[in-house]
Design a protein around this motif. Structure first.
Motif, PDB file in Angstrom:
ATOM      1  N   GLN A 160      46.028  58.295  96.814  1.00 64.51           N
ATOM      2  CA  GLN A 160      46.174  57.392  95.619  1.00 64.51           C
ATOM      3  C   GLN A 160      45.507  58.235  94.291  1.00 64.51           C
ATOM      4  OE1 GLN A 160      44.161  53.982  96.077  1.00 64.51           O
ATOM      5  NE2 GLN A 160      44.314  53.165  93.813  1.00 64.51           N
ATOM      6  N   ALA A 188      43.544  58.355  91.013  1.00 69.13           N
ATOM      7  CA  ALA A 188      42.329  57.560  90.355  1.00 69.13           C
ATOM      8  C   ALA A 188      42.671  58.040  89.139  1.00 69.13           C
ATOM      9  CB  ALA A 188      41.114  58.012  91.221  1.00 69.13           C
ATOM     10  N   TYR A 189      42.384  56.741  88.393  1.00 70.49           N
ATOM     11  CA  TYR A 189      42.793  56.956  86.778  1.00 70.49           C
ATOM     12  C   TYR A 189      41.567  57.831  86.272  1.00 70.49           C
ATOM     13  CZ  TYR A 189      43.201  55.512  81.865  1.00 70.49           C
ATOM     14  OH  TYR A 189      43.263  55.459  80.499  1.00 70.49           O
ATOM     15  N   PRO A 245      39.195  60.219  87.195  1.00 66.50           N
ATOM     16  CA  PRO A 245      39.342  61.587  87.288  1.00 66.50           C
ATOM     17  C   PRO A 245      40.655  62.309  86.722  1.00 66.50           C
ATOM     18  CG  PRO A 245      38.768  60.628  89.295  1.00 66.50           C
ATOM     19  CD  PRO A 245      39.259  59.489  88.439  1.00 66.50           C
ATOM     20  N   LYS A 273      32.219  56.858  83.172  1.00 66.14           N
ATOM     21  CA  LYS A 273      32.136  56.394  84.766  1.00 66.14           C
ATOM     22  C   LYS A 273      32.860  54.954  84.634  1.00 66.14           C
ATOM     23  CE  LYS A 273      28.986  56.677  87.888  1.00 66.14           C
ATOM     24  NZ  LYS A 273      27.427  55.954  88.563  1.00 66.14           N
ATOM     25  N   LEU A 274      33.908  54.593  85.334  1.00 71.61           N
ATOM     26  CA  LEU A 274      34.673  53.290  85.326  1.00 71.61           C
ATOM     27  C   LEU A 274      34.232  52.693  86.414  1.00 71.61           C
ATOM     28  CD1 LEU A 274      38.080  54.828  84.409  1.00 71.61           C
ATOM     29  CD2 LEU A 274      36.300  54.218  82.785  1.00 71.61           C
ATOM     30  N   SER A 334      38.701  51.775  92.791  1.00 71.76           N
ATOM     31  CA  SER A 334      40.184  51.938  92.318  1.00 71.76           C
ATOM     32  C   SER A 334      40.288  53.063  91.452  1.00 71.76           C
ATOM     33  CB  SER A 334      40.812  50.726  92.057  1.00 71.76           C
ATOM     34  OG  SER A 334      41.054  49.870  93.174  1.00 71.76           O
ATOM     35  N   LEU A 335      39.375  52.996  90.201  1.00 66.54           N
ATOM     36  CA  LEU A 335      39.447  54.107  89.347  1.00 66.54           C
ATOM     37  C   LEU A 335      38.959  55.311  89.244  1.00 66.54           C
ATOM     38  CD1 LEU A 335      39.328  51.324  86.336  1.00 66.54           C
ATOM     39  CD2 LEU A 335      41.236  52.284  87.080  1.00 66.54           C
ATOM     40  N   GLU A 336      38.029  55.380  90.009  1.00 65.91           N
ATOM     41  CA  GLU A 336      37.149  56.593  90.038  1.00 65.91           C
ATOM     42  C   GLU A 336      37.403  57.121  91.600  1.00 65.91           C
ATOM     43  OE1 GLU A 336      35.801  58.300  88.022  1.00 65.91           O
ATOM     44  OE2 GLU A 336      35.432  56.966  86.441  1.00 65.91           O
ATOM     45  N   LYS A 337      37.546  56.435  92.470  1.00 63.65           N
ATOM     46  CA  LYS A 337      37.707  57.073  93.841  1.00 63.65           C
ATOM     47  C   LYS A 337      39.031  56.942  94.521  1.00 63.65           C
ATOM     48  CE  LYS A 337      33.461  57.440  95.898  1.00 63.65           C
ATOM     49  NZ  LYS A 337      33.014  58.559  96.386  1.00 63.65           N
ATOM     50  N   GLY A 338      39.881  55.967  93.877  1.00 64.16           N
ATOM     51  CA  GLY A 338      41.265  56.174  94.265  1.00 64.16           C
ATOM     52  C   GLY A 338      41.256  55.710  95.491  1.00 64.16           C
ATOM     53  N   GLN A 339      40.514  54.726  95.981  1.00 64.57           N
ATOM     54  CA  GLN A 339      40.505  54.055  97.426  1.00 64.57           C
ATOM     55  C   GLN A 339      40.628  52.601  97.359  1.00 64.57           C
ATOM     56  OE1 GLN A 339      36.530  55.223  98.456  1.00 64.57           O
ATOM     57  NE2 GLN A 339      37.162  57.289  99.128  1.00 64.57           N
ATOM     58  N   THR A 340      42.031  52.115  96.881  1.00 58.15           N
ATOM     59  CA  THR A 340      42.505  50.966  97.128  1.00 58.15           C
ATOM     60  C   THR A 340      43.041  50.894  98.342  1.00 58.15           C
ATOM     61  OG1 THR A 340      42.938  51.250  94.725  1.00 58.15           O
ATOM     62  CG2 THR A 340      43.398  48.942  95.855  1.00 58.15           C
ATOM     63  N   ALA A 363      47.158  50.680  96.947  1.00 60.86           N
ATOM     64  CA  ALA A 363      47.695  51.576  96.236  1.00 60.86           C
ATOM     65  C   ALA A 363      48.956  51.691  95.871  1.00 60.86           C
ATOM     66  CB  ALA A 363      47.146  52.788  97.004  1.00 60.86           C
ATOM     67  N   LEU A 379      49.887  49.094  93.367  1.00 56.96           N
ATOM     68  CA  LEU A 379      49.402  49.362  92.083  1.00 56.96           C
ATOM     69  C   LEU A 379      50.492  50.719  91.230  1.00 56.96           C
ATOM     70  CD1 LEU A 379      45.621  49.986  92.429  1.00 56.96           C
ATOM     71  CD2 LEU A 379      46.867  48.212  91.095  1.00 56.96           C
ATOM     72  N   GLU A 380      50.768  51.305  92.547  1.00 56.86           N
ATOM     73  CA  GLU A 380      52.027  52.375  92.050  1.00 56.86           C
ATOM     74  C   GLU A 380      53.203  51.771  91.505  1.00 56.86           C
ATOM     75  OE1 GLU A 380      53.100  55.758  94.665  1.00 56.86           O
ATOM     76  OE2 GLU A 380      50.918  56.002  94.502  1.00 56.86           O
ATOM     77  N   ASN A 381      53.552  50.723  92.203  1.00 56.39           N
ATOM     78  CA  ASN A 381      54.697  49.996  91.601  1.00 56.39           C
ATOM     79  C   ASN A 381      54.471  49.241  90.548  1.00 56.39           C
ATOM     80  OD1 ASN A 381      56.317  50.426  94.015  1.00 56.39           O
ATOM     81  ND2 ASN A 381      55.503  48.899  95.168  1.00 56.39           N
ATOM     82  N   ALA A 411      43.087  50.133  84.308  1.00 57.66           N
ATOM     83  CA  ALA A 411      43.880  50.773  83.496  1.00 57.66           C
ATOM     84  C   ALA A 411      45.275  50.272  83.259  1.00 57.66           C
ATOM     85  CB  ALA A 411      43.773  52.270  83.823  1.00 57.66           C
TER      86      ALA A 411
END
Lengths: 263, 637
Positions: free
Chosen positions: A173, A175-176, A178, B224-225, B346-352, B357, B360-362, B449
């Motif tokens: 995924q 991440a917004y 970074p 940091k979000l 979700s916003l910092e780690k990209g770990q949804t 994920a 969110l991409e859709n 975001a």
């Protein structure tokens, strides 16, 4: 299992601006993202992600969101042929592995990128790879993706170029946070060659063609299963296993002459 | 006598130590992020918030409400009088009698606390909390006896040295628990932190009968979000966690906990307390997260929360149904905290996790969660002959279709509502392909975001057209547009329309005589309150009135109204799908079955999908719009 990465391995992943199949919106191209994912797995420290095009393209940040601090953008205008610029940049200090997608989602989408770069740089090209399993003694053990889930194991000496198939591991995924903070390092020093051939082309949206009706010939479930899973068997051809490399090469050469590829 | 000289010393000692502890505690909270509050106004408003707003919540449990009034009222009164009599030496028989009365009142309350604690329900924490009623009894009893001589009931020096020693021990115990313990993390901490939390609550709009349920926007330009470490919370959120009394009302209401998913709101808040103070959860004496052993979690103010304190699965189990927040007598905001932590993931780690994920991409690429072509958004209405806002530019009513447009079951609800609108000759239009997902799922999944992106583009479209009312059949879109969009309107422009849920709107049509309805045919009906309509927006009456005007006598479930149980479909929970022992929708359907309902009326396409996902035999699931459409009396021209 042999080590997947060697300490000072250097990998370059070439990325493009993708296009969503149903909305047509710019996005992180699927195969290119898989290439970046593969690069992150092979050489988290020695990965360079390169784009040739517009450095203000925000979609590029979607790649950065995978955990990249920096993207290299070789500035090129929209009507440029990016191969000369990329090959110039890569030939300077050639990485061990160059990864690309099989085919871009926008633009010409010819799928020629890997071959043209290979030709210019004089590197072997491995197409449609699904995985790089190990790198030992300057050789990579690569799995190529074939239709219907089949794989072919090949060994190739570094450095080489590989196009990453959709069968490779899916990209992580983006991440917004970074992504927004990553640096898009624009490089405008390189050459720029206008794509004269393409300039003469006229582009039209594809016409929708009527679909051929699918007539199910199979009478039983077993037939249908076989039809869905059996290997595509081509007519003719020979499998050469035990012959010497010279004989194999001769056979290929003869075929190319016969087919009119070489004259 | 010894006591006369000893009590003031003990009092001063307890007060000084308490003051030191309070300062230490305040510093723990101040490690959080700054958030502007009005200190004076907050403190001034606190007594009213305590006596009125908080009391309303506690009052739902009459037993403990009366008990608490007696105990806490008695204690506060006693403490004031004790200070007056013993510390400032105001000698008056009247004061002594008042003190006797106060301690007696407190003793009575404490007795009932003790009684409840003899066989406590599972939701209550044990451990130090089992000690509290004894401490309360001890405090009130010893001060009662110690005051008897001063009131002239017993002779001076009654009981001699033995009684004096016993009383001293009791006073030391009582003061340690009730004064010293208040500041140093004992059960009485709730009084200190709770009072300040009421004063400096992050959502002051909740008091005085108001409502504040919209999530607060993330500053996307921040370094940091979201929340990674306890100190990334706002300071008054940390204060809120510290106010927890571990009554477990949240635990008793939490659908994820009941389903055996690894979430217990009470434990989560206690883990936040562990995080802000540092240490482990070994001393936690309540129910664990289902399937996760207590005692292994470690945390500190500057340690990542998901790195050993709370498992991400715990955070992703939440359906954001707000049942815990609604139930919490300390007005703690569990959902805010969970979403704050999801935001970081979700916003910092990209770990949804799981399908998150992809969803969110859709949403980013196609403006709908399932990746359908945004150009097909109006296909459902191909045969409906609806007017588009882009053609008419203005209408009385804007019908916000929502993503139900892509789902065949939801389309039946949409068509039913259109039929009702047409029958009432409402001047309405839709946005067609200009509409986008409201951003609800993206926001609950922590991707603010994407939410803000969707919201801003939706707002741009809404601002192009003139309409008086926006009506939607989707409570999630309703909540977002009504409560979360106004914050994102560009400066200088304001919302110039009202937002309504379709049940409210149809109810108004019926009340104004614009619809002719026949009686509902069929068996027993019950109504399932959607969380985002009920708890989030306080709309419990309109759907019920509307059903009543169909001649339906509702068979109400035990969990209904503000205590309605979630269907399991909110907060992106079905997308993340954290495994549990049961499915939330199955539990809800069992409750529907219990009242013998043949039909369950709902007002939300998500609830419809979740409840219809329960295997047959089960009650029929119908949206209220569908029931109204079926009951329309159409005039024959």
């Amino acid at each position: 299992m042999p080590p997947k990465s060697v300490a000072d391995l250097r990998v370059a992943a070439l990325i493009s601006v993708g296009k969503h199949p149903s909305s047509g919106r710019a996005r992180r191209a699927d195969q290119d993202a898989r290439a970046v994912e593969m690069g992150l797995g092979l050489a988290p420290g020695g990965l360079e992600v390169i784009h040739a095009g517009n450095p203000n393209e925000t979609v590029l940040r979607d790649y950065a969101g995978m955990g990249l601090n920096k993207l290299k953008v070789i500035e090129q205008s929209a009507d440029a042929d990016v191969v000369p610029a990329l090959s110039e940049y890569l030939s300077d200090d050639c990485p061990d592995i160059v990864l690309t997608g099989v085919r871009a989602e926008s633009g010409e989408s010819s799928g020629m990128m890997a071959y043209l770069l290979g030709e210019k740089l004089g590197l072997p090209v491995v197409t449609r790879i699904a995985e790089i399993r190990a790198i030992t003694d300057g050789q990579a053990e690569v799995l190529q993706a074939l239709p219907r889930g089949q794989r072919r194991a090949v060994r190739v000496a570094l450095p080489f170029i590989a196009s990453v198939d959709s069968a490779a591991a899916p990209a992580r995924q983006s991440a917004y946070g970074p992504a927004m903070r990553a640096e898009l390092e624009a490089d405008s020093r390189g050459i720029e060659i206008k794509d004269e051939v393409r300039a003469g082309w006229e582009e039209n949206p594809a016409r929708k063609r009527p679909k051929r009706l699918k007539v199910v010939k199979a009478k039983t479930a077993a037939d249908r299963f076989k039809a869905a899973t059996a290997k595509a068997t081509g007519d003719g051809g020979t499998v050469m296993r035990d012959e010497t490399p010279a004989e194999k090469a001769k056979a290929i050469f003869d075929l190319l002459v016969e087919e009119g590829v070489l004259r | 006598m010894i006591l006369d000289s000893l009590i003031p010393v003990l009092l001063v000692l307890a007060l000084v130590l308490a003051a030191a502890g309070m300062l230490k505690r305040i510093n723990l909270w101040r490690a959080g992020q700054p958030e502007k509050v009005n200190l004076i106004a907050g403190l001034m408003a606190m007594p009213r918030r305590y006596l009125v707003d908080l009391h309303h919540v506690v009052e739902r449990d009459k037993y403990i409400s009366k008990t608490h009034v007696a105990t806490a009222g008695g204690f506060v009164l006693s403490m004031v009088l004790i200070l007056a009599v013993y510390l400032f030496g105001l000698q008056s028989q009247l004061l002594s009698y008042a003190l006797l009365g106060a301690t007696a009142l407190m003793f009575m309350g404490a007795f009932f606390v003790w009684k409840r604690r003899r066989n406590p329900p599972a939701r209550l924490s044990k451990g130090p909390w089992m000690r509290l009623p004894k401490s309360l009894l001890m405090f009130s009893a010893t001060f009662f006896i110690a005051t008897l001589p001063a009131a002239g009931i017993l002779p001076e020096a009654f009981g001699g040295l033995v009684l004096a020693l016993i009383l001293t021990a009791g006073i030391v115990w009582g003061l340690s628990e009730l004064v010293f313990g208040m500041a140093w993390g004992g059960p009485m901490k709730h009084a200190f932190a709770g009072a300040l939390h009421l004063a400096f609550h992050r959502r002051p709009e909740r008091f005085g009968g108001g409502r504040s349920t919209g999530l607060k926007a993330v500053d996307l330009k921040a370094d940091k979000l979201g929340v990674d470490k306890p100190t990334d919370f706002k300071w008054n959120q940390l204060l809120g966690f510290d106010a927890c009394v571990q009554c477990g009302k949240c635990e008793a209401m939490c659908p994820a906990f009941a389903a055996g998913q690894p979430l217990n709101p009470k434990k989560l808040i206690q883990d936040m307390v562990v995080g802000l103070a540092g240490g482990s959860d070994a001393k936690f004496a309540g129910s664990p997260y289902p399937g996760i052993e207590v005692g292994k979690a470690q945390g500190g103010p500057d340690q990542s929360i998901t790195g050993g304190l709370v498992s991400p699965d715990t955070l992703w189990s939440c359906t954001t149904c707000r049942a815990c927040v609604e139930e919490c007598p300390m007005m703690i905001e569990h959902v805010d905290a969970i979403v704050d932590m999801r935001r970081f993931l979700s916003l910092e780690k990209g770990q949804t996790p799981n399908k998150g994920a992809e969803t969110l991409e859709n949403l980013i690429a196609t403006d709908n969660p399932n990746g359908f072509n945004p150009g097909n958004r109006t296909n459902w209405a191909a045969d409906q002959n609806l007017r588009l806002m882009s053609d008419v530019k203005q209408a009385d009513v804007l019908f916000w279709v929502s993503d139900g447009a892509f789902d065949m079951r939801s389309q039946r609800i949409l068509r039913a509502f259109v039929k009702v609108l047409k029958a009432a000759n409402v001047d309405f239009a839709i946005l067609g392909d200009e509409e986008r997902d409201s951003g609800d799922v993206a926001r609950r999944l922590g991707d603010d975001a994407t939410f803000q992106g969707l919201a801003q583009r939706n707002i741009e479209v809404l601002q192009k057209y003139k309409f008086k009312t926006l009506v939607t059949t989707d409570p999630h879109a309703f909540h977002c547009i009504k409560n979360e969009y106004p914050e994102l309107y560009p400066a200088g422009s304001a919302v110039d329309y009202q937002v309504m849920h379709h049940t409210t709107f149809i109810n108004e049509l019926v009340k104004n005589g614009r619809l002719q309805l026949s009686a509902h045919k069929g068996g027993t009906v019950t109504y399932h309150d959607p969380c985002y309509l009920g708890r989030y927006n306080g709309e419990y009456d309109s759907p019920r009135e509307l059903l009543a005007s169909l001649g339906i006598q509702l068979a109400e479930m035990e969990r209904s109204g503000f205590r309605s149980r979630c269907c399991g479909g909110g907060g992106g929970a079905p997308i993340i799908d954290i495994p549990g022992e049961r499915r939330i929708a199955d539990m809800r359907m069992a409750e529907i079955r219990e009242v013998g309902a043949e039909t369950v009326a709902v007002g939300c396409q998500q609830c419809t999908a979740m409840l219809e996902g329960v295997v047959e035999p089960r009650a029929e699931v119908k949206d209220i719009a569908e029931m109204v459409a079926d009951a329309l009396v159409e005039e024959v021209a």
